[in-house]
Scaffold this active site. Structure first.
Site, short mmCIF file in Angstrom:
data_model
loop_
_atom_site.label_atom_id
_atom_site.label_comp_id
_atom_site.label_asym_id
_atom_site.label_seq_id
_atom_site.Cartn_x
_atom_site.Cartn_y
_atom_site.Cartn_z
N GLU A 141 3.42 -1.80 9.75
CA GLU A 141 3.47 -1.23 8.41
C GLU A 141 3.12 0.26 8.33
O GLU A 141 2.47 0.69 7.37
CB GLU A 141 2.59 -2.05 7.45
CG GLU A 141 3.07 -3.49 7.32
CD GLU A 141 2.36 -4.31 6.26
OE1 GLU A 141 1.37 -3.85 5.70
OE2 GLU A 141 2.82 -5.44 5.99
C1 BMA Z 1 -0.10 -7.58 5.94
C2 BMA Z 1 -0.85 -7.28 7.22
C3 BMA Z 1 -2.27 -6.95 7.02
C4 BMA Z 1 -2.89 -7.61 5.83
C5 BMA Z 1 -2.00 -8.64 5.22
C6 BMA Z 1 -2.55 -9.30 4.01
O1 BMA Z 1 0.70 -6.58 5.53
O2 BMA Z 1 -0.17 -6.34 7.98
O3 BMA Z 1 -2.42 -5.58 6.95
O4 BMA Z 1 -4.09 -8.16 6.13
O5 BMA Z 1 -0.84 -7.99 4.91
O6 BMA Z 1 -2.78 -8.40 3.00
#
Ligand code: BMA
Length: 827
Positions: free
Chosen positions: A433
């Site tokens: 991300e």
């Molecule tokens: C996703 C993951 C984490 C996070 C999760 C829940 O995007 O990449 O960064 O813990 O969401 O929010």
């Protein structure tokens, strides 16, 4: 002494010490202290400063109560570690002696006998320091100091002319989750987190072993690529199992290719497709007849391709393994502890076994954690779990100055050399991300970036993830293993293209607070993240307390073990949509787990129904790093939450799934295995909650063979049950093969759990043996929950009317309490 005798004597002595010897210095007596203090305390290596402070009772356990707050001061301090180790005259006779640091977290200075030998700045690198000239016979002192990573990061951040999000974490090459996450505490630690070795050697040593495997028409062309560091040129021998070969080496680094006949090899298969066959190799380096060095590796023969072909919707995204398209089923992995050095081999093995048992074949090592321990990858190799390996960058912008880029280049080299021989690793991904954060999270506006600042961020991103990392991969990885994907997800979930190409993180559920049913529409080509929180087991919840647990949702300790700002609110909101909101704590715990499991079931089923448009589903997340309310399916103590049991069912190799559409029921038989089923046919029974069969129908399909997905002709719901029966009836779906053998059974309910007209089930538990019970019911027992601090072979399951089920217990348990959905309904 006669000259020739002396020569023979010296020769024998050199040969006796010729073999590379390796001493693990971690087992010496270590001490540590805050640089501001005088007194040294005992330390355990590998470890972290937090663990050592805990062990010495300087700080309380940060996982308990609200202690996390009380230990925040540690991240601002500087620390030092020291030990004394003895070196013998014999050891000193070696021509080369190196200290090898497998992991220093993070900003350290290494002193040997008072002399500064090296400064380090990356937790993910391996440091090799030649030390022969600094060692002495007898006692030697090794001291390593650690500067506060937070303070160092703040200094580094000053070099960038604009505010970077997540500063200082993104400036330090250190596990990002230590800075706190929406499932993890902030515990920015320091220390010697991996073993230190003292390696003594003569003549030559093996630096790395890689292998190349190329298949053409199922014929395998296999050879090793061995890197040897020779400090004396000359003839050496290489033994690889039965093969003997003389090699002549020049002084310095030598790269040797050795073809190896592997006729009769067995393929390594992912879980569900057969055995994860591994072949053992011992690679020995000899001088004359004396062994100098040896490396052992396990090789798994398999091919992996990432297929991306343009189609009418966009572009496919799937893995071909051993030449066949693989539907990827699995989850995301985070570090199994906030203090990763204390993760035991057993813990790794168990979690990976748990994935296998739940019919998974892929795990994504998420980029905010660590490049995992060798044990993790070994267990994945052995259990047929493919690994999607992120590089350790997550949810932020990253700098791209020369020092940072060089540091990353070396990090990639170290990690790729350590990990690439694992057949389980399928893909290397630049980050988690980061692209998404730059494009969609609005930081540029928040931090008032100029146009040039924004351009710089994108340029830096491109440099790091589209240039430096893939180039470093190309230089170090054998070409057939080089599958690189710059960022997960490739396109953020706000954009429609995220569902037509690449991998996708769908967070409209939870973050977007959309209903679970939206998963039926938001199906991408490869779902690498989506998830919903649920409470951990009661046992894990109790472990949040240092004293007697107060199981109460208002208790500050319970509240502190939810790290998402709106976590409780979101869970409550979703409970109200589908269930009745319990006030009792145990019931709340149970319902929150059911909610999580049923939400993820909707997602997985939608993904699987969309096969082959969709070819992968990895839910967020498998595990926890402390006891916490989170998206995990297995809690910190290793207990299976309702979600893990559900995923085991949802990931079955063959499933029969339904969806409702315009008053019609559609049926999909799905087969992810390699065996085809001929003449698959489907029987449907409408059964009321008392067990009475109201109707029986058959579904038809134009095609008969179940190879991958078989769609049946839709059936009008009103031809099966009336409107008023919907809250008292379920469908039992039985898929059979041509011999009438059952392939799989599933059920379909028509209304939300809160609308089910359940009657009180009479659930009986019969003891079969110490570790087995049989559970039975009269009427439908929905979501049966067996309560106890042990592992049940199945739990959180529906027990259909007048049926029983045998359950294995991980250990004997006297009192087994049982609950079902009926208990939580307001009567
Ligand atoms: C996703 C993951 C984490 C996070 C999760 C829940 O995007 O990449 O960064 O813990 O969401 O929010």
């Amino acid at each position: 002494m006669n000259k020739s005798i002396l020569f023979v004597f010296l020769f024998i002595q050199t040969m006796m010490t010729a073999q590379l010897t390796e001493r693990i210095l971690s087992s010496e007596k270590w001490q540590f202290k805050n640089t501001k203090e005088q007194d040294w305390l005992s330390a355990k290596i590998p470890g972290t400063v937090h663990l050592d402070l805990m062990e010495n009772k300087v700080i309380p356990d940060p996982f308990k109560d609200e202690n996390e707050k009380k230990v925040q001061w540690i991240e601002n301090e500087d620390w030092e570690y020291k030990t004394t180790f003895k070196v013998s005259a014999k050891e000193l006779k070696h021509n080369h002696i190196d200290l090898i640091f497998n992991g220093l977290d993070t900003f350290s200075e290494i002193y040997l006998n008072g002399k500064l030998l090296k400064k380090t700045d990356n937790m993910f690198r391996k440091w090799n320091v030649p030390v022969k000239e600094f060692l002495k016979e007898g006692d030697n002192e090794l001291k390593i100091t650690f500067k506060s990573a937070v303070n160092e990061g703040k200094e580094l951040a000053k070099k960038v002319p604009f505010t970077m999000p997540e500063s200082p974490r993104s400036f330090v090459r250190k596990a990002q989750y230590q800075f706190g996450w929406d499932w993890g505490p902030r515990l920015v630690t320091a220390g010697i987190w991996k073993d230190i070795q003292l390696e003594s050697w003569n003549f030559a040593k093996i630096e790395t072993v890689k292998y190349h495997q190329n298949f053409s028409n199922e014929v395998l062309d296999f050879n090793f690529e061995i890197e040897i560091n020779a400090q004396e040129a000359g003839d050496y021998r290489l033994n690889i199992n039965q093969l003997n070969k003389t090699v002549s080496l020049k002084k310095g680094m030598n790269t040797i290719r050795v073809p190896y006949d592997m006729s009769g090899f067995k393929l390594w298969q992912p879980n569900g497709w057969g055995e994860a066959n591994l072949h053992d190799f011992k690679i020995k380096l000899l001088k004359n007849k004396t062994a100098l060095d040896q490396k052992n590796i396990k090789v798994g023969f398999r091919t992996v391709e990432l297929v991306q072909e343009k189609d009418t919707a966009g572009k496919s995204f799937y893995f071909k393994v051993n030449g066949k398209p693989l539907y990827a089923k699995g989850t995301n992995w985070i570090p199994a502890d906030s203090f990763s050095p204390r993760i035991t081999k057993e813990k790794y093995r168990k979690l990976i076994k748990d994935m296998k048992e739940a019919n998974m074949n892929m795990v994504r090592v998420w980029g905010g954690g660590i490049y995992e321990d060798d044990e993790f990858y070994k267990a994945c190799d052995e259990n047929g779990i493919l690994v999607w390996q992120d590089f350790m960058f997550a949810g932020s912008f990253y700098p791209a100055d020369e020092a940072f880029l060089n540091n990353v280049k070396e990090e990639v080299k170290d990690q790729v050399n350590r990990l690439q021989n694992h057949p389980s690793i399928a893909l290397w991904c630049g980050n988690n991300e980061v692209d998404e954060a730059i494009v969609n999270w609005g930081y540029q506006k928040q931090f008032k970036y100029s146009k040039n600042d924004s351009l710089q961020v994108w340029k830096d991103y491109k440099k790091l993830f589209h240039d430096v990392i893939p180039n470093a991969l190309q230089q170090n990885l054998t070409p057939e293993k080089n599958i690189y994907w710059p960022s997960s997800p490739s396109i953020g979930w706000g954009h429609k293209e995220s569902l037509t190409e690449g991998d996708s993180h769908y967070w409209g559920v939870w973050w977007g607070e959309q209903p679970f049913e939206i998963y039926n529409e938001k199906v991408g080509r490869f779902m690498s993240e989506y998830g919903f929180q649920g409470m951990p087991s009661l046992e894990a919840t109790k472990s949040m307390f240092s004293g007697a647990p107060d199981l109460n949702l208002q208790n500050p300790t319970v509240k502190a073990h939810e790290k998402h700002g709106r976590g409780w609110e979101i869970i409550n909101e979703y409970i109200k949509r589908d269930y009745q909101l319990p006030t009792d704590f145990v019931q709340y715990n149970y319902i929150s787990q059911l909610l999580q499991a049923s939400g993820m079931r909707i997602a997985v089923e939608a993904h699987r129904r969309a096969k082959p448009y969709n070819m992968g589903t990895l839910y967020w997340q498998l595990n926890d790093c402390w006891p916490v309310v989170s998206w995990s399916s297995i809690d910190y103590l290793g207990n299976w939450k309702a979600l893990q049991y559900q995923m085991k069912r949802s990931f079955e190799q063959q499933v029969i799934l339904t969806d409702e559409n315009d008053g019609n029921l559609n049926f999909y038989a799905i087969n992810d295995g390699i065996k085809n089923f001929a003449d698959a046919n489907l029987e449907i029974k409408a059964v009321n909650f008392d067990g009475k069969v109201l109707k029986e129908v058959k579904a038809y399909s134009k095609e008969k063979s179940l190879e991958s997905i078989l769609k049946f002709d839709p059936i009008e719901i009103k031809n099966v049950i009336t409107e008023s029966e919907k809250n008292r009836t379920f469908l039992q779906l039985t898929l059979k093969d041509k011999e009438g053998k059952i392939i799989v059974i599933n059920t379909h309910f028509f209304v939300k759990p809160k609308d089910l007209q359940l009657t009180k089930p009479n659930i009986k538990i019969k003891r079969i043996s110490q570790d087995e019970i049989e559970i039975s019911t009269d009427v439908l027992a929905k979501d049966v929950y067996l309560i106890g601090d042990i592992h049940f072979s199945d739990n959180f399951f529906d027990l259909l009317p007048h049926t029983s089920k045998k359950i294995k217990l991980s250990k004997p348990l006297k009192n087994i309490e049982v609950m079902s959905l009926w208990d939580t309904l307001q009567k």
